[in-house]
Design a protein around this motif. Structure first.
Motif, PDB file in Angstrom:
ATOM      1  N   GLU A  16       0.838  -1.204   0.000  1.00 54.48           N
ATOM      2  CA  GLU A  16       0.000   0.000   0.000  1.00 54.48           C
ATOM      3  C   GLU A  16       0.876   1.258   0.000  1.00 54.48           C
ATOM      4  OE1 GLU A  16      -3.684   1.900   2.610  1.00 54.48           O
ATOM      5  OE2 GLU A  16      -2.747   0.044   3.263  1.00 54.48           O
ATOM      6  N   TYR A  17       0.473   2.208  -0.821  1.00 54.57           N
ATOM      7  CA  TYR A  17       1.137   3.509  -0.860  1.00 54.57           C
ATOM      8  C   TYR A  17       0.274   4.506  -0.100  1.00 54.57           C
ATOM      9  CZ  TYR A  17       4.248   1.625  -4.401  1.00 54.57           C
ATOM     10  OH  TYR A  17       5.183   0.874  -5.055  1.00 54.57           O
ATOM     11  N   LEU A  72       0.265   8.254   9.030  1.00 51.97           N
ATOM     12  CA  LEU A  72      -0.543   7.786   7.896  1.00 51.97           C
ATOM     13  C   LEU A  72      -0.749   6.275   7.921  1.00 51.97           C
ATOM     14  CD1 LEU A  72       1.004   9.891   4.968  1.00 51.97           C
ATOM     15  CD2 LEU A  72      -1.179  10.284   6.149  1.00 51.97           C
ATOM     16  N   GLY A  73      -0.121   5.595   8.867  1.00 54.79           N
ATOM     17  CA  GLY A  73      -0.244   4.143   8.966  1.00 54.79           C
ATOM     18  C   GLY A  73       0.826   3.385   8.198  1.00 54.79           C
ATOM     19  N   ALA A  74       1.886   4.061   7.793  1.00 52.75           N
ATOM     20  CA  ALA A  74       2.975   3.428   7.044  1.00 52.75           C
ATOM     21  C   ALA A  74       3.979   2.797   8.001  1.00 52.75           C
ATOM     22  CB  ALA A  74       3.670   4.461   6.172  1.00 52.75           C
ATOM     23  N   ALA A 102       5.549   7.286   1.737  1.00 48.11           N
ATOM     24  CA  ALA A 102       5.163   6.439   2.859  1.00 48.11           C
ATOM     25  C   ALA A 102       4.443   5.210   2.320  1.00 48.11           C
ATOM     26  CB  ALA A 102       4.258   7.218   3.815  1.00 48.11           C
ATOM     27  N   VAL A 103       4.866   4.016   2.777  1.00 46.63           N
ATOM     28  CA  VAL A 103       4.288   2.775   2.280  1.00 46.63           C
ATOM     29  C   VAL A 103       4.069   1.792   3.425  1.00 46.63           C
ATOM     30  CG1 VAL A 103       5.402   3.007   0.008  1.00 46.63           C
ATOM     31  CG2 VAL A 103       6.540   1.695   1.811  1.00 46.63           C
TER      32      VAL A 103
END
Length: 106
Positions: A16-17, A72-74, A102-103
């Motif tokens: 996920e990006y 952001l949850g990365a 962010a990934v």
């Protein structure tokens, strides 16, 4: 948090990006650092005071970028780039910007 200048994380798959993240630091250089750097310029050698300022600013910018990625949850930042700029009338301000994508990597 993994931060890398590459576009992937070895041994992991990006699933996920989350978006582009930045960390910015603007730091003032004081009279004493200017004076000691001037002496290094005259007599030769490295300017430890400026080097220390650069290291501290860069590390702070990276930490800020990683913090924003975490929000952001990365769990990783890929494609990290560090930029340096001199600001102010006398060139006495240093801006360091860290940016990357962010990934989520598994």
């Amino acid at each position: 948090m993994i931060s890398t200048t590459t576009n992937s994380v070895e041994g992991k798959k990006i699933v996920e990006y989350k978006g582009i993240v930045f960390g910015e630091v603007v730091s003032g250089v004081d009279f004493i650092k200017d004076f000691t750097a001037g002496l290094s310029n005259i007599f030769g050698g490295r300017s430890k005071s400026y080097e220390g300022e650069l290291i501290e600013a860069r590390e702070s910018a990276i930490k800020e970028m990683e913090h924003r990625a975490l929000q952001l949850g990365a769990n990783a930042v890929v494609g990290v780039d560090i930029d340096y700029e001199v600001l102010g009338q006398g060139g006495n301000m240093l801006m360091v910007t860290a940016s990357g994508t962010a990934v989520v990597a598994e």
